[in-house]
Design a protein around this motif. Structure first.
Motif, PDB file in Angstrom:
ATOM      1  N   GLY A 194      -4.717  21.822  59.624  1.00  0.00           N
ATOM      2  CA  GLY A 194      -3.963  20.478  59.649  1.00  0.00           C
ATOM      3  C   GLY A 194      -4.955  19.424  58.881  1.00  0.00           C
ATOM      4  O   GLY A 194      -5.974  19.721  57.958  1.00  0.00           O
ATOM      5  N   LYS A 228       6.330  17.352  59.911  1.00  0.00           N
ATOM      6  CA  LYS A 228       5.661  16.804  60.812  1.00  0.00           C
ATOM      7  C   LYS A 228       4.427  17.359  60.859  1.00  0.00           C
ATOM      8  O   LYS A 228       4.048  18.473  60.570  1.00  0.00           O
ATOM      9  CB  LYS A 228       6.346  17.418  62.242  1.00  0.00           C
ATOM     10  CG  LYS A 228       8.045  17.118  62.245  1.00  0.00           C
ATOM     11  CD  LYS A 228       8.557  17.626  63.616  1.00  0.00           C
ATOM     12  CE  LYS A 228      10.134  17.206  63.672  1.00  0.00           C
ATOM     13  NZ  LYS A 228      10.711  17.953  64.653  1.00  0.00           N
ATOM     14  N   SER A 259       4.581  24.725  53.903  1.00  0.00           N
ATOM     15  CA  SER A 259       5.551  25.603  54.678  1.00  0.00           C
ATOM     16  C   SER A 259       6.679  24.985  55.171  1.00  0.00           C
ATOM     17  O   SER A 259       7.949  25.700  54.990  1.00  0.00           O
ATOM     18  CB  SER A 259       4.519  26.311  55.817  1.00  0.00           C
ATOM     19  OG  SER A 259       3.381  27.006  55.324  1.00  0.00           O
ATOM     20  N   GLN A 260       6.379  23.678  56.000  1.00  0.00           N
ATOM     21  CA  GLN A 260       7.586  23.192  56.353  1.00  0.00           C
ATOM     22  C   GLN A 260       8.509  22.905  55.502  1.00  0.00           C
ATOM     23  O   GLN A 260       9.884  22.800  55.346  1.00  0.00           O
ATOM     24  CB  GLN A 260       7.232  21.904  56.954  1.00  0.00           C
ATOM     25  CG  GLN A 260       6.149  22.224  58.148  1.00  0.00           C
ATOM     26  CD  GLN A 260       5.697  20.913  58.771  1.00  0.00           C
ATOM     27  OE1 GLN A 260       6.392  19.777  59.194  1.00  0.00           O
ATOM     28  NE2 GLN A 260       4.591  20.624  59.047  1.00  0.00           N
ATOM     29  N   GLU A 293       4.619  28.465  63.095  1.00  0.00           N
ATOM     30  CA  GLU A 293       5.166  27.278  63.645  1.00  0.00           C
ATOM     31  C   GLU A 293       5.685  26.474  62.648  1.00  0.00           C
ATOM     32  O   GLU A 293       6.710  25.706  62.831  1.00  0.00           O
ATOM     33  CB  GLU A 293       4.226  26.712  64.797  1.00  0.00           C
ATOM     34  CG  GLU A 293       4.279  27.419  65.935  1.00  0.00           C
ATOM     35  CD  GLU A 293       3.081  26.816  66.684  1.00  0.00           C
ATOM     36  OE1 GLU A 293       2.408  26.017  66.407  1.00  0.00           O
ATOM     37  OE2 GLU A 293       2.956  27.468  67.966  1.00  0.00           O
ATOM     38  N   ASN A 294       4.961  26.395  61.743  1.00  0.00           N
ATOM     39  CA  ASN A 294       5.018  25.351  60.403  1.00  0.00           C
ATOM     40  C   ASN A 294       5.949  25.894  59.285  1.00  0.00           C
ATOM     41  O   ASN A 294       6.440  25.106  58.629  1.00  0.00           O
ATOM     42  CB  ASN A 294       3.719  24.931  59.789  1.00  0.00           C
ATOM     43  CG  ASN A 294       3.172  24.175  60.578  1.00  0.00           C
ATOM     44  OD1 ASN A 294       3.774  23.104  61.087  1.00  0.00           O
ATOM     45  ND2 ASN A 294       1.811  24.177  60.379  1.00  0.00           N
ATOM     46  N   ARG A 323       0.008  28.967  64.161  1.00  0.00           N
ATOM     47  CA  ARG A 323       0.125  27.522  63.718  1.00  0.00           C
ATOM     48  C   ARG A 323       0.894  27.502  62.409  1.00  0.00           C
ATOM     49  O   ARG A 323       1.905  26.868  62.148  1.00  0.00           O
ATOM     50  CB  ARG A 323      -1.099  26.773  63.360  1.00  0.00           C
ATOM     51  CG  ARG A 323      -1.964  26.353  64.542  1.00  0.00           C
ATOM     52  CD  ARG A 323      -2.793  25.288  64.090  1.00  0.00           C
ATOM     53  NE  ARG A 323      -3.694  24.991  65.595  1.00  0.00           N
ATOM     54  CZ  ARG A 323      -4.896  25.385  65.573  1.00  0.00           C
ATOM     55  NH1 ARG A 323      -5.387  26.109  64.423  1.00  0.00           N
ATOM     56  NH2 ARG A 323      -5.630  24.937  66.681  1.00  0.00           N
ATOM     57  N   SER A 339       0.094  23.554  55.796  1.00  0.00           N
ATOM     58  CA  SER A 339       1.153  23.085  56.874  1.00  0.00           C
ATOM     59  C   SER A 339       2.388  22.601  56.231  1.00  0.00           C
ATOM     60  O   SER A 339       3.340  22.652  56.755  1.00  0.00           O
ATOM     61  CB  SER A 339       0.434  22.635  57.775  1.00  0.00           C
ATOM     62  OG  SER A 339      -0.569  23.227  58.389  1.00  0.00           O
ATOM     63  N   LEU A 340       1.871  21.383  55.362  1.00  0.00           N
ATOM     64  CA  LEU A 340       2.997  20.747  54.970  1.00  0.00           C
ATOM     65  C   LEU A 340       4.026  21.464  53.978  1.00  0.00           C
ATOM     66  O   LEU A 340       5.326  21.350  53.974  1.00  0.00           O
ATOM     67  CB  LEU A 340       2.769  19.447  54.268  1.00  0.00           C
ATOM     68  CG  LEU A 340       1.763  18.226  55.255  1.00  0.00           C
ATOM     69  CD1 LEU A 340       1.314  17.295  54.285  1.00  0.00           C
ATOM     70  CD2 LEU A 340       2.873  17.985  56.330  1.00  0.00           C
ATOM     71  N   GLU A 371       0.866  18.150  62.631  1.00  0.00           N
ATOM     72  CA  GLU A 371       0.316  17.836  64.262  1.00  0.00           C
ATOM     73  C   GLU A 371      -0.710  16.970  64.261  1.00  0.00           C
ATOM     74  O   GLU A 371      -1.324  16.420  63.161  1.00  0.00           O
ATOM     75  CB  GLU A 371      -0.397  19.415  64.036  1.00  0.00           C
ATOM     76  CG  GLU A 371      -1.362  19.792  63.034  1.00  0.00           C
ATOM     77  CD  GLU A 371      -1.876  21.310  63.262  1.00  0.00           C
ATOM     78  OE1 GLU A 371      -2.936  21.504  64.166  1.00  0.00           O
ATOM     79  OE2 GLU A 371      -1.474  22.004  62.275  1.00  0.00           O
TER      80      GLU A 371
END
Length: 324
Positions: A318, A292, A157-158, A182-183, A179, A154-155, A294
Motif C-alpha cells: 500500500g 479505499k 486493482s480496485q 482483497e483489492n 491483500r 492496490s488502487l 488501507e
C-alpha cells in the motif's frame, strides 16, 4: 527558516540530510504550503539514486498535503488557510514547508482527510491516466498488473474491478497475494515461487492478456511481452528492478503486432484541464467508495531514510506517508 531533506549527491538513503533552509515568500504563480502529510513515491527513490538525475543539491518528494500560508502574485483560486493537495512539479515535498507552483495543486475537499489524500492522490492520478487515457481498459478486458500489492497496484486493482476488468496481479509474498485479492485481483501470482508467464497462459487458457502494466522493468519486461495477445499493449511506467533492456521492434511484429509505451504522469497532467479532470475522478472514486486505501505505513519525515530502505526492500504494501 524551515527544514527539509536535502540531497547533495546521488546515492543510497544515507545521502538524505535534514537541513535548515531559508524559504522566502512565494513568487509569481506560487503558493507557500505548510505540510501536514507527505506522500512517498518510488520516483523519489529514482531521484535520490540518480536514475532520474536532478541538479544538485536538491530536495525530494513530489506529493504532499498542507495548508496555504501565502499566495504569490498572479495566483487565482487559492486563499491563505485553505487545505490543498498536490502532485508533480519540482521535487521538494520532504519539508515542513515549501514553495509550489499553484498549477500543481488542487483544493482538498472537506470530506477527504489529509493522510488519505497523501496516501492516494498521486497514485490515484497515476492509475487514472494509465487505465483511462494512456490505454483505456474496458469491461471484460483481462490485464496483468505487476506489483499489484503496492500503492499504485492496490488502487489500480480496485478501480479496474469497478470497471469490470479481470486483473491478474503479481506479488512477492503470499501475504501480499491476499491483500491484492482483497483489492480486486481475480488471480495472483507469487513471482518468487511461480513463472508468471506460464501462469498467465494457464489462467487465460492460452488467450493471454490485452494489456500489461509494468513498473518493475528489467526483471519483468520481456516476460510481460510474452503475456500479450496479438495487438496487446505493454505499458511501462517504472523500473524498480533496473532499466529495461533494448527491445527489437521486429520482435513486436513477430509476436502479434504488439504496442509498447513508456508513460509518465507528467505528460498526462501537464495541462491544467487534464490535471483537474484527473483529480476530480480520483476524488469521486474515493467518495463513492470504489477506492479505499488501507492504513498507510507512516514514518516521521526525519526518518525518511528508513522509509526508503523499507520500500526498496519491498517490506511495505500500500501507501507510505511521511509526517512532518
Amino acid at each position: 527558516m524551515t527544514r527539509r531533506i536535502q540531497v547533495h549527491a546521488a546515492g543510497g538513503p544515507e545521502v538524505m540530510k535534514w537541513e535548515e533552509v531559508e524559504l522566502g515568500a512565494p513568487g509569481q504563480g506560487e503558493i507557500r504550503i505548510r505540510h501536514t502529510a507527505v506522500g512517498l513515491n518510488y520516483i523519489d527513490v529514482y531521484h535520490r539514486e540518480g536514475s532520474y538525475p536532478l541538479p544538485m543539491p536538491t530536495g525530494l518528494g513530489v506529493e504532499g498535503v498542507g495548508v496555504v500560508e501565502a499566495v504569490g502574485a498572479g495566483v487565482e483560486g487559492f486563499a491563505v488557510g485553505e487545505r490543498v493537495v498536490y502532485a508533480g512539479g519540482p521535487p521538494g515535498a520532504y519539508a515542513t514547508e515549501r514553495l509550489l507552483p499553484a498549477a500543481r495543486a488542487a483544493k482538498l475537499p472537506d470530506d477527504i482527510s489529509d493522510q488519505l489524500a497523501a496516501s492516494v492522490f498521486f497514485k490515484g492520478l497515476t492509475v487514472e491516466y494509465l487505465i483511462r487515457r494512456c490505454h483505456e481498459v474496458k469491461k471484460g478486458d483481462v490485464v496483468l498488473w505487476h506489483a499489484a500489492a503496492g500503492g499504485v497496484g492496490s488502487l489500480a486493482s480496485q478501480w479496474l474491478r469497478h470497471i469490470g476488468a479481470t486483473v491478474i496481479g503479481t506479488v512477492g509474498t503470499d501475504e501480499k497475494a491476499l491483500r491484492a485479492q482483497e483489492n480486486g485481483c481475480a488471480h495472483t501470482i507469487n513471482y518468487r515461487k511461480e513463472d508468471f508467464v506460464a501462469r498467465v497462459k494457464e489462467i487465460t487458457g492460452g488467450k493471454l492478456v490485452s494489456a500489461v502494466y509494468d513498473s518493475v522493468g528489467k526483471d519483468t519486461v520481456m516476460g510481460s511481452i510474452d503475456c500479450l495477445r496479438p495487438r496487446g499493449i505493454l505499458v511501462s511506467f517504472g523500473t524498480a528492478s533496473g532499466p529495461t533492456p533494448p527491445i527489437d521492434l521486429s520482435t513486436l511484429g513477430a509476436r502479434g503486432s504488439l504496442y509498447v509505451t513508456r508513460a509518465s504522469v507528467a505528460h498526462y497532467t501537464a495541462q491544467r484541464a487534464e490535471f483537474d479532470a484527473g483529480a476530480d475522478a480520483v476524488f469521486e472514486m474515493l467518495r463513492a467508495g470504489y477506492l479505499k486505501a488501507e492504513s498507510p505505513s507512516t514514518y516521521s519525515l526525519q526518518n525518511v531514510a528508513e522509509a526508503h530502505r523499507d520500500v526498496q526492500a519491498a517490506k511495505t504494501s500500500g501507501s507510505v506517508i511521511l509526517l512532518p
